[in-house]
Motif scaffolding. Structure first.
Motif, short mmCIF file in Angstrom:
data_model
loop_
_atom_site.label_atom_id
_atom_site.label_comp_id
_atom_site.label_asym_id
_atom_site.label_seq_id
_atom_site.Cartn_x
_atom_site.Cartn_y
_atom_site.Cartn_z
N SER A 224 -62.22 -0.68 7.96
CA SER A 224 -61.88 -0.72 6.58
C SER A 224 -62.17 0.84 6.13
O SER A 224 -62.94 1.34 6.80
N TYR A 225 -61.31 1.47 5.42
CA TYR A 225 -61.08 2.75 5.05
C TYR A 225 -62.38 3.00 4.33
O TYR A 225 -62.72 4.49 4.77
N GLY A 226 -62.95 2.21 3.39
CA GLY A 226 -64.26 3.04 2.86
C GLY A 226 -65.32 3.18 3.97
O GLY A 226 -66.21 4.07 3.92
N THR A 227 -65.40 2.27 4.94
CA THR A 227 -66.27 2.55 6.14
C THR A 227 -65.98 3.72 7.03
O THR A 227 -66.76 4.65 7.31
N PHE A 228 -64.66 3.87 7.14
CA PHE A 228 -63.95 4.91 7.99
C PHE A 228 -64.36 6.36 7.55
O PHE A 228 -64.62 7.20 8.26
N ILE A 229 -64.46 6.52 6.19
CA ILE A 229 -64.54 7.99 5.65
C ILE A 229 -66.19 8.23 5.45
O ILE A 229 -66.39 9.35 5.44
N VAL A 230 -67.12 7.32 5.97
CA VAL A 230 -68.34 7.80 5.66
C VAL A 230 -68.73 8.99 6.53
O VAL A 230 -69.44 9.88 6.15
N PRO A 231 -68.64 8.73 7.85
CA PRO A 231 -68.94 10.04 8.56
C PRO A 231 -68.29 11.39 8.35
O PRO A 231 -69.06 12.26 8.58
N GLY A 232 -67.12 11.30 7.80
CA GLY A 232 -66.54 12.43 7.40
C GLY A 232 -67.21 13.08 6.12
O GLY A 232 -67.42 14.34 5.99
N LEU A 233 -67.64 12.13 5.17
CA LEU A 233 -68.38 12.59 4.20
C LEU A 233 -69.65 13.45 4.50
O LEU A 233 -69.91 14.09 3.82
N VAL A 234 -70.48 12.61 5.23
CA VAL A 234 -71.74 13.12 5.79
C VAL A 234 -71.43 14.36 6.40
O VAL A 234 -72.17 15.55 6.20
N LEU B 184 -61.23 23.53 5.72
CA LEU B 184 -61.02 23.19 7.40
C LEU B 184 -61.78 21.56 7.38
O LEU B 184 -61.21 20.87 8.13
N THR B 185 -62.85 21.44 6.59
CA THR B 185 -63.40 20.13 6.57
C THR B 185 -62.43 19.03 6.10
O THR B 185 -62.29 17.99 6.71
N PHE B 186 -61.86 19.22 4.88
CA PHE B 186 -60.94 18.68 4.33
C PHE B 186 -59.63 18.10 5.30
O PHE B 186 -58.99 16.89 5.34
N LEU B 187 -59.26 19.03 5.91
CA LEU B 187 -57.96 18.93 6.71
C LEU B 187 -58.39 18.69 8.48
O LEU B 187 -57.65 18.67 9.20
N GLY B 188 -59.83 18.22 8.54
CA GLY B 188 -60.26 17.84 9.77
C GLY B 188 -60.48 16.68 10.13
O GLY B 188 -61.21 16.32 11.16
N GLY B 189 -59.68 15.84 9.35
CA GLY B 189 -60.03 14.27 9.54
C GLY B 189 -61.09 13.48 8.74
O GLY B 189 -61.40 12.74 9.26
N PHE C 284 -61.05 12.28 5.74
CA PHE C 284 -60.57 11.03 5.10
C PHE C 284 -59.32 10.44 5.83
O PHE C 284 -58.81 9.70 5.00
N TYR C 285 -59.06 10.72 7.09
CA TYR C 285 -58.12 9.92 7.67
C TYR C 285 -58.06 10.55 9.10
O TYR C 285 -58.80 11.17 9.53
N SER C 286 -57.28 9.69 9.93
CA SER C 286 -57.30 9.89 11.32
C SER C 286 -56.10 10.72 11.83
O SER C 286 -55.05 10.69 11.23
N VAL C 287 -56.60 11.88 12.50
CA VAL C 287 -55.52 12.80 13.18
C VAL C 287 -54.45 12.23 13.73
O VAL C 287 -53.13 12.28 13.78
N ASN C 288 -54.59 10.83 14.21
CA ASN C 288 -53.61 10.05 15.05
C ASN C 288 -52.42 9.54 13.80
O ASN C 288 -51.33 8.92 14.39
N MET C 289 -52.82 9.70 12.88
CA MET C 289 -51.84 9.04 11.67
C MET C 289 -50.79 10.13 11.30
O MET C 289 -49.86 9.88 10.52
N VAL D 191 -62.32 19.23 13.43
CA VAL D 191 -61.88 18.21 13.94
C VAL D 191 -62.59 17.60 14.90
O VAL D 191 -63.19 16.36 15.05
N TYR D 192 -63.32 18.40 15.95
CA TYR D 192 -63.98 17.89 17.12
C TYR D 192 -65.24 17.66 16.68
O TYR D 192 -65.84 16.35 17.22
N LEU D 193 -65.95 18.17 15.58
CA LEU D 193 -67.05 17.80 14.88
C LEU D 193 -67.08 16.39 14.25
O LEU D 193 -68.06 15.41 14.59
N ILE D 194 -66.17 16.12 13.57
CA ILE D 194 -65.95 14.89 12.84
C ILE D 194 -65.58 13.80 13.97
O ILE D 194 -66.02 12.69 13.60
N SER D 195 -64.83 14.01 14.57
CA SER D 195 -64.39 13.05 15.57
C SER D 195 -65.51 12.32 16.52
O SER D 195 -65.65 11.45 16.52
N GLY D 196 -66.39 13.56 17.13
CA GLY D 196 -67.52 13.11 17.66
C GLY D 196 -68.53 12.34 16.77
O GLY D 196 -69.09 11.17 17.45
#
Length: 253
Positions: free
Chosen positions: A54-64, A178-183, A185-190, A205-210
């Protein structure tokens, strides 16, 4: 190793946090919660799921990560800049303390604040959406590595800056975009293939992805690559800090 000196610097910096609790902890938590409410409600109503989450759950790691990156830089840069500003840096440099001990004291305190803040934001997010951390050890590993790395980066900025404007310039004009554009709030695959290639040049991107992989086992890039990029940036920051103290850049001249 002069553990008493490290402890003195560390406790002094931590005490400053408790004296400014509203600014150091409460304000970032409220700001991140507002991001969560706005993005989760506005965009989440249109995007129900991202890669099965779910989108709300997906953005939690990015916000942290957004909070940890910005606060690590802010805490470390101000921590070393203020002694330069008031002139007490010369007392520290003339004391029987090695450069390594100075860095451990200041960077350790800044990283500790960011880790505490990240965990508080994570607990706060759990009030809004259900969270399940698939790999808690890897989550803590990425959290600690990111906090230490960007605290070192903030330490470098604090030494480089010769005014409060420069102290805020790189975090506001470089790191936050760079953080906002690093995924966050969204997946880079989109993204379309062309934009995806450009986005992969963004180190955040690599920090948020991991970090996101440790939650949901979904990642935009390889976890090994994410870890390698994080460690590589850490080593680079350590090398710059070593050069600064070896040459006395912005400290002795």
């Amino acid at each position: 190793m002069n553990y008493r000196a490290i402890r003195a610097i560390y406790l002094f910096e931590m005490a400053r946090t408790w004296r400014t609790l509203l600014q150091s902890i409460v304000s970032p938590v409220v700001s991140t919660s507002l991001y969560f409410v706005v993005f989760g409600a506005a965009i989440g109503s249109r995007i129900t799921e991202v890669e099965g989450v779910s989108y709300g759950t997906f953005i939690v790691p990015g916000l942290v990560m957004l909070a940890v990156l910005t606060q690590s830089i802010s805490n470390a840069s101000f921590g070393i800049y203020f002694p330069k500003f008031v002139g007490t840096i010369y007392e520290i440099l003339s004391a029987p303390i090695s450069y390594l001990e100075i860095v451990i004291g200041y960077v350790g305190a800044a990283a500790t604040k960011s880790i505490i803040l990240g965990l508080i934001i994570l607990a706060t997010a759990g009030l809004f959406v259900p969270l399940h951390i698939q790999h808690p050890v890897w989550m803590l590993t990425f959290l600690v590595l990111t906090a230490v790395t960007f605290s070192l980066f903030g330490f470098i900025i604090g030494i480089w800056a010769d005014g409060f404007e420069k102290l805020q310039m790189i975090p506001m004009l470089v790191v936050t975009p760079l953080t906002f554009l690093g995924g966050s709030f969204y997946s880079v695959n989109m993204l379309p293939s062309g934009w995806r290639t450009i986005t992969l040049l963004n180190p955040v991107v690599y920090l948020i992805s991991g970090f996101r992989w440790s939650f949901y086992e979904i990642a935009d890039v390889s976890v090994v690559l994410s870890l390698g990029m994080t460690v590589g940036f850490l080593v680079a920051c350590m090398a710059v800090v070593a050069w600064i103290f070896r040459t006395g850049y912005r400290l002795k001249n």
